[in-house]
Scaffold this active site. Structure first.
Site, PDB file in Angstrom:
ATOM      1  N   LYS A  79       0.843  -1.207   0.000  1.00  0.00           N
ATOM      2  CA  LYS A  79       0.000   0.000   0.000  1.00  0.00           C
ATOM      3  C   LYS A  79       0.873   1.250   0.000  1.00  0.00           C
ATOM      4  O   LYS A  79       1.889   1.314   0.712  1.00  0.00           O
ATOM      5  CB  LYS A  79      -0.891  -0.023   1.246  1.00  0.00           C
ATOM      6  N   SER A 154      -9.538   1.877   3.255  1.00  0.00           N
ATOM      7  CA  SER A 154      -8.719   2.621   2.327  1.00  0.00           C
ATOM      8  C   SER A 154      -7.701   1.776   1.564  1.00  0.00           C
ATOM      9  O   SER A 154      -7.140   2.240   0.568  1.00  0.00           O
ATOM     10  CB  SER A 154      -7.975   3.722   3.090  1.00  0.00           C
ATOM     11  N   SER A 178      -9.608  -0.414   7.509  1.00  0.00           N
ATOM     12  CA  SER A 178      -9.091  -0.329   6.139  1.00  0.00           C
ATOM     13  C   SER A 178      -8.423  -1.571   5.596  1.00  0.00           C
ATOM     14  O   SER A 178      -8.052  -1.605   4.417  1.00  0.00           O
ATOM     15  CB  SER A 178      -8.099   0.824   6.029  1.00  0.00           C
TER      16      SER A 178
END
Ligand code: GLN
Length: 479
Positions: A79, A154, A178
């Site tokens: 990420k 997210s 997330s």
């Protein structure tokens, strides 16, 4: 080679039997991921040089007869809020569009030492603020299961990459859900470890008392293997725990007969949907496995969303103060004075959701309102943690939904931040308590959308959490 269905074990077997080399696998995996990426937009960029260098190190270890490590040759997606030395890291923000970190996050260092191969960086909501990945400055990610829908957020890019098969495992970050929520939306496994289990060094801070790094994988064992590789004390993060790291992957498969599982009454009362029916089916599956499922109460759940959005925004407003146009970031070109330069750089750089949270956080920390909001939220947080502590005196683990609904359509909630915040209702309680929680696939709706089952355990109870998840997975979830 069928890249999309590789597992950590199948890669290890292929490398040790010399069916392929890590360098060949990395090259194939990169080609496959680059070709498939336009469909979902899961990756913001690829890191071929770094991937091939890591793969060659694995091949050298094998050639010398050494153990190549538990993640040998495994293609990993990371990420884009997690720092990678020499590889641009944007946090999904225009403000960091060209930022190249001078160092690696500890989780990245450990993952590569274990033999992992970073293919690239994945898209996410700006500074990890969001539930759909639509808050990225670089465009949304599409859910590989249904391309007109969001992958969750997210960490939507990491979840989508693993679901699409362009990475075998991925690193994400979770502050209020997330990792678990996108795992649920994309039909993969996602783990939020105990707070402090994985070093936060090199994870761009959103809300420091809630931030976690954790794994995504297509099966429980792979998630457990990746977590073991990155967990443990790190002198660079004073909140990382010195608790020994067990071999999580060796534990699944122990069976769950006789285990006591708690089902929180407060989470199910509003869940009359198809998701609710799938979760009930999952609970029946646990009973068939010999678990004793009993209803428990987490009475402070009603305060969770308000409490989270006070604490998380307060911490975010402080953490994001460092992005000032001087230290890391792009600077506004048109400013007369220093104050203008700060204002313009931040005004041009941050997207709407970050600005909303900076304002909210600054407000709740301000002298006149600190007691009324921030202090009260801290007290509510203690109550929520107390609810869990009491529950775990009675049960070995808690099972619950991850999200009230499956993946929604792109654009469906972008204009309604409060509706977006409500998608975290079942995940933020565990985050506020700092306990380990994960999402494991629990079947699909009639429309084919995945739904995840959440499993929560007490602090450092990852072994029992993985045991429950693994038994559920082996039983085939609901279907
Ligand atoms: N969706 C939540 C938020 O917007 C959680 C995000 C996260 O866990 N990083 O804050």
């Amino acid at each position: 080679m069928d890249i999309a269905s590789l597992s950590i074990d199948s890669i290890r077997e292929g490398l040790l039997s010399r069916r392929f080399s890590a360098a060949e696998l990395a090259a194939d995996a990169l080609r496959f991921a680059e070709a498939a990426n336009p469909e979902t937009g899961a990756y913001l960029r690829f890191s071929p040089e770094r991937a091939l260098a890591s793969a060659r190190r694995v091949d050298e270890r094998i050639a010398r007869g050494e153990d190549p490590g538990p993640l040998a040759g495994v293609p990993v997606a990371v990420k884009d809020v997690i720092l990678t030395k020499g590889v641009t890291t944007t946090c999904g923000s225009k403000l960091l569009a060209g930022y190249v970190p001078p160092y690696d996050a500890t989780a990245v260092v450990r993952m590569e030492e274990a033999g992992g191969v970073i293919l690239g960086k994945t898209n996410c909501d700006e500074f990890a603020m969001g539930s759909s990945t639509e808050n990225s400055a670089f465009g949304p990610v599409r859910n590989p299961v249904a391309l007109d829908r969001v992958p969750g957020g997210s960490s939507g890019g990491s979840a989508a990459a693993v679901a699409q098969g362009t990475a075998v495992v991925a690193l994400g970050s979770d502050t209020g859900g997330s990792i678990r929520q996108p795992a649920s939306f994309c039909g993969v496994v996602g783990v939020t470890p105990t707070y402090g289990r994985v070093s936060r060094f090199g994870l761009t801070a959103f809300a420091s008392s809630l931030d976690h790094i954790g794994p995504f994988a297509r099966n429980v064992k792979d998630a457990a293997t990746l977590l073991r590789a990155i967990a443990g004390r790190d002198v660079r993060d004073s909140t990382s725990a010195g608790v020994p790291v067990p071999d999580y992957a060796a534990l699944p498969g122990g069976g769950v007969k006789g285990l006591k599982l708690g089902l929180p009454r407060e989470y199910l009362k509003d869940l009359k949907s198809e998701t609710g029916a799938l979760i009930s089916g999952g609970v029946d599956a646990f009973q068939r496995l010999g678990c004793e499922v009993r209803e428990i109460s987490l009475p402070s759940t009603d305060y969770a969303i308000a409490c989270y959005y006070i604490i998380a925004t307060a911490e975010a407003s402080s953490n994001l103060a460092r992005f000032d146009g001087v230290r890391y970031t792009s600077r506004s070109a048109s400013s007369e004075t220093l104050a203008d330069m700060y204002r313009n750089s931040r005004g041009e750089g941050f997207g709407a959701e970050c600005k909303r949270r900076i304002m909210l956080g600054t407000y709740v920390l301000s002298a006149g309102y600190y007691d009324a909001y921030y202090l009260k939220a801290q007290k509510a947080r203690a109550l929520i943690a107390g609810d869990f502590a009491r529950a775990f005196e009675e049960v070995d683990a808690i099972v619950a939904p991850v999200s009230p609904f499956p993946a929604f359509k792109l654009g469906e909630k972008v204009d309604d931040p409060l509706a977006m915040y409500l998608s975290d209702i079942y995940t933020i309680t565990g985050s506020l308590a700092g306990i380990p929680c994960m999402s494991v696939p629990c079947g699909k709706t009639a429309g084919g959308l995945p739904v995840g089952m959440q499993i929560l355990a007490t602090h450092f109870g990852e072994p029992v959490m993985f045991r429950v998840a693994s038994a559920f997975e082996q039983a085939g979830g609901v279907n």
